[in-house]
Design a protein around this motif. Structure first.
Motif, PDB file in Angstrom:
ATOM      1  N   MET A   1      10.967  -8.932   1.943  1.00  0.00           N
ATOM      2  CA  MET A   1      11.005  -8.329   3.273  1.00  0.00           C
ATOM      3  C   MET A   1      10.037  -7.160   3.338  1.00  0.00           C
ATOM      4  O   MET A   1       9.974  -6.362   2.440  1.00  0.00           O
ATOM      5  N   ALA A   2       9.293  -7.094   4.395  1.00  0.00           N
ATOM      6  CA  ALA A   2       8.314  -6.010   4.492  1.00  0.00           C
ATOM      7  C   ALA A   2       8.452  -5.292   5.810  1.00  0.00           C
ATOM      8  O   ALA A   2       7.476  -5.091   6.521  1.00  0.00           O
ATOM      9  N   GLN A   3       9.685  -4.944   6.172  1.00  0.00           N
ATOM     10  CA  GLN A   3       9.748  -4.087   7.351  1.00  0.00           C
ATOM     11  C   GLN A   3       9.398  -2.671   6.922  1.00  0.00           C
ATOM     12  O   GLN A   3       9.685  -2.252   5.805  1.00  0.00           O
ATOM     13  N   ILE A   4       8.716  -1.973   7.816  1.00  0.00           N
ATOM     14  CA  ILE A   4       8.261  -0.617   7.522  1.00  0.00           C
ATOM     15  C   ILE A   4       9.022   0.324   8.442  1.00  0.00           C
ATOM     16  O   ILE A   4       9.188   0.042   9.627  1.00  0.00           O
TER      17      ILE A   4
ATOM     18  N   PRO B   1       0.314  -9.628  -0.158  1.00  0.00           N
ATOM     19  CA  PRO B   1       1.168  -8.464   0.063  1.00  0.00           C
ATOM     20  C   PRO B   1       2.163  -8.715   1.199  1.00  0.00           C
ATOM     21  O   PRO B   1       1.938  -9.596   2.024  1.00  0.00           O
ATOM     22  N   GLY B   2       3.228  -7.934   1.212  1.00  0.00           N
ATOM     23  CA  GLY B   2       4.212  -8.067   2.287  1.00  0.00           C
ATOM     24  C   GLY B   2       3.660  -7.572   3.610  1.00  0.00           C
ATOM     25  O   GLY B   2       4.016  -8.071   4.666  1.00  0.00           O
ATOM     26  N   ALA B   3       2.790  -6.580   3.539  1.00  0.00           N
ATOM     27  CA  ALA B   3       2.257  -5.997   4.773  1.00  0.00           C
ATOM     28  C   ALA B   3       0.770  -5.705   4.626  1.00  0.00           C
ATOM     29  O   ALA B   3       0.304  -5.286   3.566  1.00  0.00           O
ATOM     30  N   PHE B   4       0.055  -5.946   5.724  1.00  0.00           N
ATOM     31  CA  PHE B   4      -1.372  -5.627   5.790  1.00  0.00           C
ATOM     32  C   PHE B   4      -1.552  -4.398   6.659  1.00  0.00           C
ATOM     33  O   PHE B   4      -1.001  -4.330   7.759  1.00  0.00           O
ATOM     34  N   LEU B   5      -2.317  -3.454   6.152  1.00  0.00           N
ATOM     35  CA  LEU B   5      -2.643  -2.261   6.925  1.00  0.00           C
ATOM     36  C   LEU B   5      -4.124  -2.330   7.237  1.00  0.00           C
ATOM     37  O   LEU B   5      -4.951  -2.371   6.330  1.00  0.00           O
ATOM     38  N   MET B   6      -4.469  -2.382   8.512  1.00  0.00           N
ATOM     39  CA  MET B   6      -5.874  -2.564   8.877  1.00  0.00           C
ATOM     40  C   MET B   6      -6.337  -1.414   9.755  1.00  0.00           C
ATOM     41  O   MET B   6      -5.735  -1.138  10.791  1.00  0.00           O
ATOM     42  N   ASP B   7      -7.432  -0.788   9.330  1.00  0.00           N
ATOM     43  CA  ASP B   7      -7.939   0.359  10.068  1.00  0.00           C
ATOM     44  C   ASP B   7      -9.226  -0.017  10.804  1.00  0.00           C
ATOM     45  O   ASP B   7     -10.288  -0.058  10.195  1.00  0.00           O
ATOM     46  N   GLU B   8      -9.118  -0.289  12.075  1.00  0.00           N
ATOM     47  CA  GLU B   8     -10.270  -0.643  12.927  1.00  0.00           C
ATOM     48  C   GLU B   8     -11.195  -1.654  12.238  1.00  0.00           C
ATOM     49  O   GLU B   8     -12.411  -1.420  12.156  1.00  0.00           O
TER      50      GLU B   8
END
Ligand SMILES: Nc1ncnc2c1ncn2[C@@H]1O[C@H](COP(=O)(O)OP(=O)(O)O)[C@@H](O)[C@H]1O
Ligand SMILES: [Mg+2]
Length: 376
Positions: free
Chosen positions: A1-4, A152-159
């Motif tokens: 689970m990848a809730q943030i 990964p459980g979550a992707f963080l994308m910066d612009e």
């Protein structure tokens, strides 16, 4: 689970308060877009979640686990940077495989993952090239592939699309929506571009000066903005906003300003006094022709967008923009009488900018109601 989950997260650099008391819940599998003007703290918030910055206050949870002090490498998230941050001396294959090598995975496993991810993103024929031999769009895919390789459980994308030209940006938006659906992972995506936010997000968190202004679906933010900031940030051109007064006339509420007189179609108690408000109307909700003219002014400019035209009508001292299909039955210098459905008028507190809603204070037996404006 990848809730943030962010709980009252703040970040200060020296005396500068960059992120202020942010509470945010991002569900597993959601495509959440952090939207806001340049400098509002979007990248900082993303870097806090990635572990590249430490909060000054508050907690960050991933899958229910407190990761506030966990090292970046131990977090089940992968970051895609605006600059791509590829290693120029390494091949595409080596760039993609880097996170796995750094974690000491076996050669076979690494090779297999590289092939799988590369083919998912159409990079299989470029594995031996170096970043300098790729187009901007291909580099962007390599950066994505490198994030995907660890699953990964979550992707963080910066612009991630900001270095692409307009046509490629639009195509890549569609691909990202598709990728999100295929992977089913949580996406947290930072942008200052409202089109990216509106088209890709399942929900948008709109940031203003380090604070969250509103969280909701793109439709919720567009149709029912909680503040004039949200109203003015979304839409091109944005919502028309102008000072006006709500008055009672013959038991009904009317919105009046210089050149404006609109019955709001709502009953009022005679005790309801005049109230100063900021009124908002979307440009596509105004009509240049119709039976009941409510805003009167003069056409002062027009922008031809090809399929449509944005007609500027100066009403009182304010320029009101009207989105109309071409050909438009008005020329510069013409008097204009604009029609609007009262339901398409939004009202905001003139001091705080917060949305006002019609709130029933009392229900009388005879079903006549006292209406009053209150902050949403
Ligand atoms: N490491 C830092 N030290 C000092 N100020 C910073 C640092 N990182 C960001 N800032 C400041 O914090 C504010 C928000 O920056 P940022 O999160 O990059 O905004 P955004 O991504 O929304 O454009 C800016 O005023 C920026 O100058
Ligand atoms: Mg940024």
């Amino acid at each position: 689970m990848a809730q943030i989950r962010l709980e009252c997260v703040s970040k200060q650099f020296g005396t500068a308060q960059v992120v202020r008391d942010v509470d945010l819940d991002i569900a597993d599998g959601e495509f959440m877009v952090l939207l806001g003007p340049s400098g509002c703290g979007k990248s900082t918030l993303l870097r806090l979640i990635a572990g590249l910055e430490t909060p000054s206050a508050g907690r960050i949870l991933l899958g229910g686990e407190d990761i506030t002090r966990t090292s970046p490498r131990q977090r089940d998230v992968a970051m895609v940077f605006q600059s791509y941050a590829l290693y120029p001396h390494l091949t595409v294959a080596k760039n993609i495989g880097f996170p796995l090598r750094a974690r000491g995975r076996s050669k076979d496993e690494i090779g297999e993952r590289i092939r799988a991810v590369a083919s998912a993103l159409g990079l299989q024929n470029h594995l031996d090239r170096r970043p300098a031999q790729l187009s901007g769009g291909q580099r962007q895919r390599v950066a994505l592939a490198r994030a995907m390789v660890r699953d990964p459980g979550a992707f963080l994308m910066d612009e991630p699309l900001s270095n692409l030209d307009a046509a490629l940006r639009s195509a890549t938006r569609t691909e990202l929506i598709d990728l999100h659906r295929r992977l089913g992972s949580t996406f947290l995506y930072v942008t200052h571009d409202q089109v990216e936010a509106m088209t890709m997000a399942t929900r948008i968190a709109l940031l203003n000066n380090g604070r969250i202004e509103q969280v909701g679906t793109p439709t919720e933010l567009y149709d029912t903005p909680r503040s004039t900031f949200v109203a003015a940030f979304l839409g091109a051109p944005p919502m028309n906003l102008f000072d006006a007064t709500v008055i009672v006339r013959a038991g009904e509420l009317h919105l009046v300003a210089d050149g404006v007189d609109v019955p709001l179609g709502l009953p009022a108690d005679s005790a309801t006094g005049p109230q100063k408000v900021t009124a908002g109307i979307r440009p596509e909700r105004l009509r240049l022709r119709g039976a009941d003219a409510r805003l009167r002014g003069v056409v002062t400019a027009s922008e031809n967008l090809g399929s449509e035209e944005i007609v500027h009508v100066t009403v009182g001292g304010t320029v009101i923009r009207v989105r109309a299909l071409r050909p438009v039955p008005a020329q510069i210098g013409d008097a204009a009488a604009l029609c609007v459905d009262p339901a398409d008028i939004q009202l905001f507190d003139s001091t705080t900018g917060r949305r006002l809603v019609w709130h029933r204070l009392h229900e009388h037996e005879a079903s006549s109601r006292d209406a009053s404006l209150s902050v949403a």
